[in-house]
Scaffold this motif. Structure first.
Motif, PDB file in Angstrom:
ATOM      1  N   MET A   1       0.843  -1.167   0.000  1.00  0.00           N
ATOM      2  CA  MET A   1       0.000   0.000   0.000  1.00  0.00           C
ATOM      3  C   MET A   1       0.894   1.237   0.000  1.00  0.00           C
ATOM      4  N   GLY A   2       0.645   2.142  -0.899  1.00  0.00           N
ATOM      5  CA  GLY A   2       1.495   3.284  -1.100  1.00  0.00           C
ATOM      6  C   GLY A   2       1.493   4.314   0.012  1.00  0.00           C
ATOM      7  N   TRP A   3       0.540   4.326   0.869  1.00  0.00           N
ATOM      8  CA  TRP A   3       0.449   5.348   1.920  1.00  0.00           C
ATOM      9  C   TRP A   3       1.348   5.058   3.099  1.00  0.00           C
ATOM     10  N   MET A   4       1.873   3.850   3.199  1.00  0.00           N
ATOM     11  CA  MET A   4       2.571   3.400   4.399  1.00  0.00           C
ATOM     12  C   MET A   4       3.625   4.390   4.870  1.00  0.00           C
ATOM     13  N   ILE A   5       3.712   4.529   6.154  1.00  0.00           N
ATOM     14  CA  ILE A   5       4.619   5.479   6.775  1.00  0.00           C
ATOM     15  C   ILE A   5       6.023   4.898   6.857  1.00  0.00           C
ATOM     16  N   GLY A   6       6.128   3.683   7.304  1.00  0.00           N
ATOM     17  CA  GLY A   6       7.426   3.043   7.442  1.00  0.00           C
ATOM     18  C   GLY A   6       8.004   3.282   8.822  1.00  0.00           C
ATOM     19  N   ARG A   7       8.739   2.307   9.307  1.00  0.00           N
ATOM     20  CA  ARG A   7       9.282   2.357  10.656  1.00  0.00           C
ATOM     21  C   ARG A   7      10.255   3.507  10.829  1.00  0.00           C
ATOM     22  N   THR A   8      11.139   3.705   9.861  1.00  0.00           N
ATOM     23  CA  THR A   8      12.145   4.759   9.971  1.00  0.00           C
ATOM     24  C   THR A   8      11.489   6.129  10.058  1.00  0.00           C
ATOM     25  N   ALA A   9      10.509   6.383   9.199  1.00  0.00           N
ATOM     26  CA  ALA A   9       9.817   7.671   9.217  1.00  0.00           C
ATOM     27  C   ALA A   9       9.027   7.861  10.508  1.00  0.00           C
ATOM     28  N   ALA A  10       8.396   6.797  10.980  1.00  0.00           N
ATOM     29  CA  ALA A  10       7.624   6.889  12.224  1.00  0.00           C
ATOM     30  C   ALA A  10       8.534   7.162  13.409  1.00  0.00           C
ATOM     31  N   MET A  11       9.707   6.561  13.431  1.00  0.00           N
ATOM     32  CA  MET A  11      10.634   6.766  14.531  1.00  0.00           C
ATOM     33  C   MET A  11      11.290   8.143  14.451  1.00  0.00           C
ATOM     34  N   ALA A  12      11.556   8.608  13.242  1.00  0.00           N
ATOM     35  CA  ALA A  12      12.228   9.885  13.065  1.00  0.00           C
ATOM     36  C   ALA A  12      11.315  11.062  13.384  1.00  0.00           C
ATOM     37  N   ASP A  13      10.041  10.963  12.998  1.00  0.00           N
ATOM     38  CA  ASP A  13       9.112  12.074  13.217  1.00  0.00           C
ATOM     39  C   ASP A  13       7.734  11.523  13.558  1.00  0.00           C
ATOM     40  N   PRO A  14       7.535  11.107  14.806  1.00  0.00           N
ATOM     41  CA  PRO A  14       6.253  10.518  15.203  1.00  0.00           C
ATOM     42  C   PRO A  14       5.053  11.433  14.975  1.00  0.00           C
ATOM     43  N   ALA A  15       5.232  12.733  15.161  1.00  0.00           N
ATOM     44  CA  ALA A  15       4.112  13.662  14.965  1.00  0.00           C
ATOM     45  C   ALA A  15       3.671  13.675  13.503  1.00  0.00           C
ATOM     46  N   ALA A  16       4.615  13.686  12.595  1.00  0.00           N
ATOM     47  CA  ALA A  16       4.278  13.664  11.165  1.00  0.00           C
ATOM     48  C   ALA A  16       3.641  12.331  10.783  1.00  0.00           C
ATOM     49  N   ALA A  17       4.141  11.239  11.373  1.00  0.00           N
ATOM     50  CA  ALA A  17       3.562   9.919  11.093  1.00  0.00           C
ATOM     51  C   ALA A  17       2.117   9.858  11.589  1.00  0.00           C
ATOM     52  N   ARG A  18       1.858  10.400  12.778  1.00  0.00           N
ATOM     53  CA  ARG A  18       0.493  10.431  13.308  1.00  0.00           C
ATOM     54  C   ARG A  18      -0.412  11.279  12.419  1.00  0.00           C
ATOM     55  N   ALA A  19       0.097  12.417  11.964  1.00  0.00           N
ATOM     56  CA  ALA A  19      -0.699  13.286  11.090  1.00  0.00           C
ATOM     57  C   ALA A  19      -1.039  12.578   9.785  1.00  0.00           C
ATOM     58  N   LYS A  20      -0.093  11.840   9.245  1.00  0.00           N
ATOM     59  CA  LYS A  20      -0.324  11.097   8.002  1.00  0.00           C
ATOM     60  C   LYS A  20      -1.376   9.999   8.219  1.00  0.00           C
ATOM     61  N   ALA A  21      -1.282   9.306   9.352  1.00  0.00           N
ATOM     62  CA  ALA A  21      -2.267   8.263   9.666  1.00  0.00           C
ATOM     63  C   ALA A  21      -3.647   8.876   9.879  1.00  0.00           C
ATOM     64  N   LEU A  22      -3.712   9.996  10.583  1.00  0.00           N
ATOM     65  CA  LEU A  22      -4.994  10.659  10.817  1.00  0.00           C
ATOM     66  C   LEU A  22      -5.622  11.120   9.512  1.00  0.00           C
ATOM     67  N   ASP A  23      -4.800  11.629   8.613  1.00  0.00           N
ATOM     68  CA  ASP A  23      -5.296  12.056   7.306  1.00  0.00           C
ATOM     69  C   ASP A  23      -5.926  10.880   6.564  1.00  0.00           C
ATOM     70  N   LYS A  24      -5.294   9.719   6.647  1.00  0.00           N
ATOM     71  CA  LYS A  24      -5.831   8.517   6.006  1.00  0.00           C
ATOM     72  C   LYS A  24      -7.161   8.113   6.646  1.00  0.00           C
ATOM     73  N   LEU A  25      -7.245   8.208   7.965  1.00  0.00           N
ATOM     74  CA  LEU A  25      -8.451   7.779   8.683  1.00  0.00           C
ATOM     75  C   LEU A  25      -9.642   8.709   8.476  1.00  0.00           C
ATOM     76  N   ARG A  26      -9.423   9.885   7.966  1.00  0.00           N
ATOM     77  CA  ARG A  26     -10.544  10.793   7.687  1.00  0.00           C
ATOM     78  C   ARG A  26     -11.518  10.181   6.675  1.00  0.00           C
ATOM     79  N   GLY A  27     -11.043   9.249   5.878  1.00  0.00           N
ATOM     80  CA  GLY A  27     -11.900   8.575   4.909  1.00  0.00           C
ATOM     81  C   GLY A  27     -12.905   7.631   5.539  1.00  0.00           C
ATOM     82  N   CYS A  28     -12.777   7.346   6.826  1.00  0.00           N
ATOM     83  CA  CYS A  28     -13.714   6.450   7.512  1.00  0.00           C
ATOM     84  C   CYS A  28     -15.155   6.939   7.396  1.00  0.00           C
ATOM     85  N   ALA A  29     -15.330   8.251   7.373  1.00  0.00           N
ATOM     86  CA  ALA A  29     -16.677   8.820   7.302  1.00  0.00           C
ATOM     87  C   ALA A  29     -17.394   8.432   6.017  1.00  0.00           C
ATOM     88  N   GLU A  30     -16.651   8.028   5.012  1.00  0.00           N
ATOM     89  CA  GLU A  30     -17.251   7.706   3.725  1.00  0.00           C
ATOM     90  C   GLU A  30     -17.441   6.208   3.501  1.00  0.00           C
TER      91      GLU A  30
END
Length: 88
Positions: free
Chosen positions: A1-30
């Motif tokens: 899946m192309g959206w994946m954050i990856g361990r290195t990115a998540a460890m390097a910048d957890p806030a950005a990784a969380r923001a990316k995951a939250l952005d993906k989860l916004r689609g739940c409403a649909e």
């Protein structure tokens, strides 16, 4: 899946990784039935956290959590692609 954050990115910048995951989860409403996908992920995450708490062994519920997360991400990707195809 192309959206994946990856361990290195998540460890390097957890806030950005969380923001990316939250952005993906916004689609739940649909999704047609978001609860049927989100609730199992939350339940498995809770069980995994409880199983791992204070222990130094492999995660007991990790396969179920992985399956639930994969199902949720598949559905969210379908919603995103459907929206993209519907745009003129």
């Amino acid at each position: 899946m192309g959206w994946m954050i990856g361990r290195t990115a998540a460890m390097a910048d957890p806030a950005a990784a969380r923001a990316k995951a939250l952005d993906k989860l916004r689609g739940c409403a649909e999704l047609d039935d978001p609860e049927s996908l989100v609730v199992p992920v939350l339940i498995e995450a809770l069980l995994m956290a409880e199983a791992y708490r204070g222990a130094r062994h492999p995660f007991t519920f990790l396969p179920e959590l992985t399956d639930s997360v994969d199902a949720l991400l598949r559905e969210l990707t379908i919603v995103e692609k459907s929206k993209a195809w519907a745009e003129p």
